[in-house]
Design a protein around this motif. Structure first.
Motif, PDB file in Angstrom:
ATOM      1  N   VAL A  55      25.484  52.955   6.621  1.00  0.00           N
ATOM      2  CA  VAL A  55      26.588  52.641   7.513  1.00  0.00           C
ATOM      3  C   VAL A  55      27.553  51.702   6.800  1.00  0.00           C
ATOM      4  N   PHE A  56      28.815  52.102   6.722  1.00  0.00           N
ATOM      5  CA  PHE A  56      29.878  51.284   6.160  1.00  0.00           C
ATOM      6  C   PHE A  56      30.690  50.708   7.319  1.00  0.00           C
ATOM      7  N   GLY A  57      31.064  49.461   7.223  1.00  0.00           N
ATOM      8  CA  GLY A  57      31.779  48.860   8.344  1.00  0.00           C
ATOM      9  C   GLY A  57      32.807  47.839   7.918  1.00  0.00           C
ATOM     10  N   ALA A  58      33.767  47.608   8.792  1.00  0.00           N
ATOM     11  CA  ALA A  58      34.774  46.572   8.615  1.00  0.00           C
ATOM     12  C   ALA A  58      35.029  45.936   9.973  1.00  0.00           C
ATOM     13  N   GLY A  59      35.434  44.674   9.959  1.00  0.00           N
ATOM     14  CA  GLY A  59      35.655  44.005  11.232  1.00  0.00           C
ATOM     15  C   GLY A  59      36.554  42.802  11.097  1.00  0.00           C
ATOM     16  N   ALA A  60      36.952  42.263  12.228  1.00  0.00           N
ATOM     17  CA  ALA A  60      37.785  41.071  12.285  1.00  0.00           C
ATOM     18  C   ALA A  60      37.303  40.198  13.436  1.00  0.00           C
TER      19      ALA A  60
END
Length: 283
Positions: free
Chosen positions: A187-192
């Motif tokens: 699982v690849f993810g990005a967030g803020a």
């Protein structure tokens, strides 16, 4: 997905790894049987993690922590990683007590209560002499939506409900699940992460009474609210058998906005890693 700071990735909350292994990520989740919705499920395991001593700090800490979860129907009590290993992927998971308010194959809405441990002045020499971030109880509402079987988005809004200067915090995320084999997925993810003025003042502010005092001689600083962290990460989870799973994760986080300009932010970009093993039953 892995959290590496007290924003989205690491010290408090972790992203879901999609729906449970070993089902393939591009298969539609099967509807639970009538008796499955009310039986007790649990996860027991441990995780070793390495990350910054605090958000923006230049030191590192290594911890060995339990990963566990108990689930009965719509109710769950868990650590953040234990909840992820329960096999859900449509909402951001945190430790504490959670109740699912609405759920289907694409959407999940839940409410939860969790203990925020705050931050101790002894966590780093730079924090010596500064007020501690007091532990408190946070109420959180979380939602997740699967855009496709592989792409999903999520958001969670939490608030300090004991009035201990914890303020409000908003986390957002987007993730992509790649099935490698029938037992393994990545699982690849990005967030803020965003915080109101109260939240950022507690974690990145320096009171005037502490400015210029102590060995660090920090200048007084009062941040405003807004974006304070952006994050990237990758998680890998493999089902060793029907019950045993192993996982690992790497992440990077960068402090932003007023938080980055704080005298407490020595190293704005940080990295973390984790490795764990767990036994789960009986999903």
């Amino acid at each position: 997905m892995l959290r590496i700071c007290r924003g989205l990735w690491g010290c408090t909350v972790l992203w879901g790894l999609g729906s449970g292994l070993p089902a393939m990520a591009d298969e539609a989740p099967a509807a639970p049987k009538a008796n499955e919705s009310t039986k007790l499920n649990y996860v027991l395991g441990a995780i070793v993690s390495s990350g910054p001593d605090y958000t923006g700090g230049d030191g590192r800490s290594v911890h060995v922590r339990p990963a566990w979860a108990l689930e009965y129907g719509r109710f769950r009590l868990s650590t953040s990683r234990g909840s992820t290993l329960m096999g859900h992927g449509l909402e951001q998971r945190e430790s504490g007590a959670t109740a699912v308010l609405a759920e289907n194959d694409q959407f999940n809405l839940s409410a939860s209560l969790r203990l925020d441990n705050g931050r101790k002045s002894g966590d780093s020499p730079l924090l010596s002499g500064l007020p501690e971030v007091r532990s408190t109880l946070r109420a959180r509402i979380s939602a997740g939506y699967a855009i496709t079987p592989r792409w999903s988005v999520g958001a969670g809004l939490s608030q300090d409900i004991l009035g201990r200067d914890g303020g409000a915090q908003l986390n957002t995320s987007v993730s992509y699940t790649l099935p490698v084999t029938q037992q393994t997925r990545v699982v690849f993810g990005a967030g803020a992460s965003f915080g109101d003025r109260t939240y950022l003042r507690a974690r990145f502010g320096v009171p005037a009474v502490a400015g210029g005092a102590g060995p660090s001689r920090l200048a007084a600083y009062e941040p405003g609210g807004g974006l304070y962290s952006v994050d990237l990460g990758v998680d890998v989870m493999t089902a060793l058998s029907r019950h045993w799973v192993v996982w690992g994760g790497l992440g990077a986080s960068q402090v932003q906005g007023d938080a980055r300009r704080s005298p407490l932010t020595v190293r704005p970009t940080s990295f973390s890693a984790s490795l764990g093993l767990a036994y789960r039953c009986c999903r």
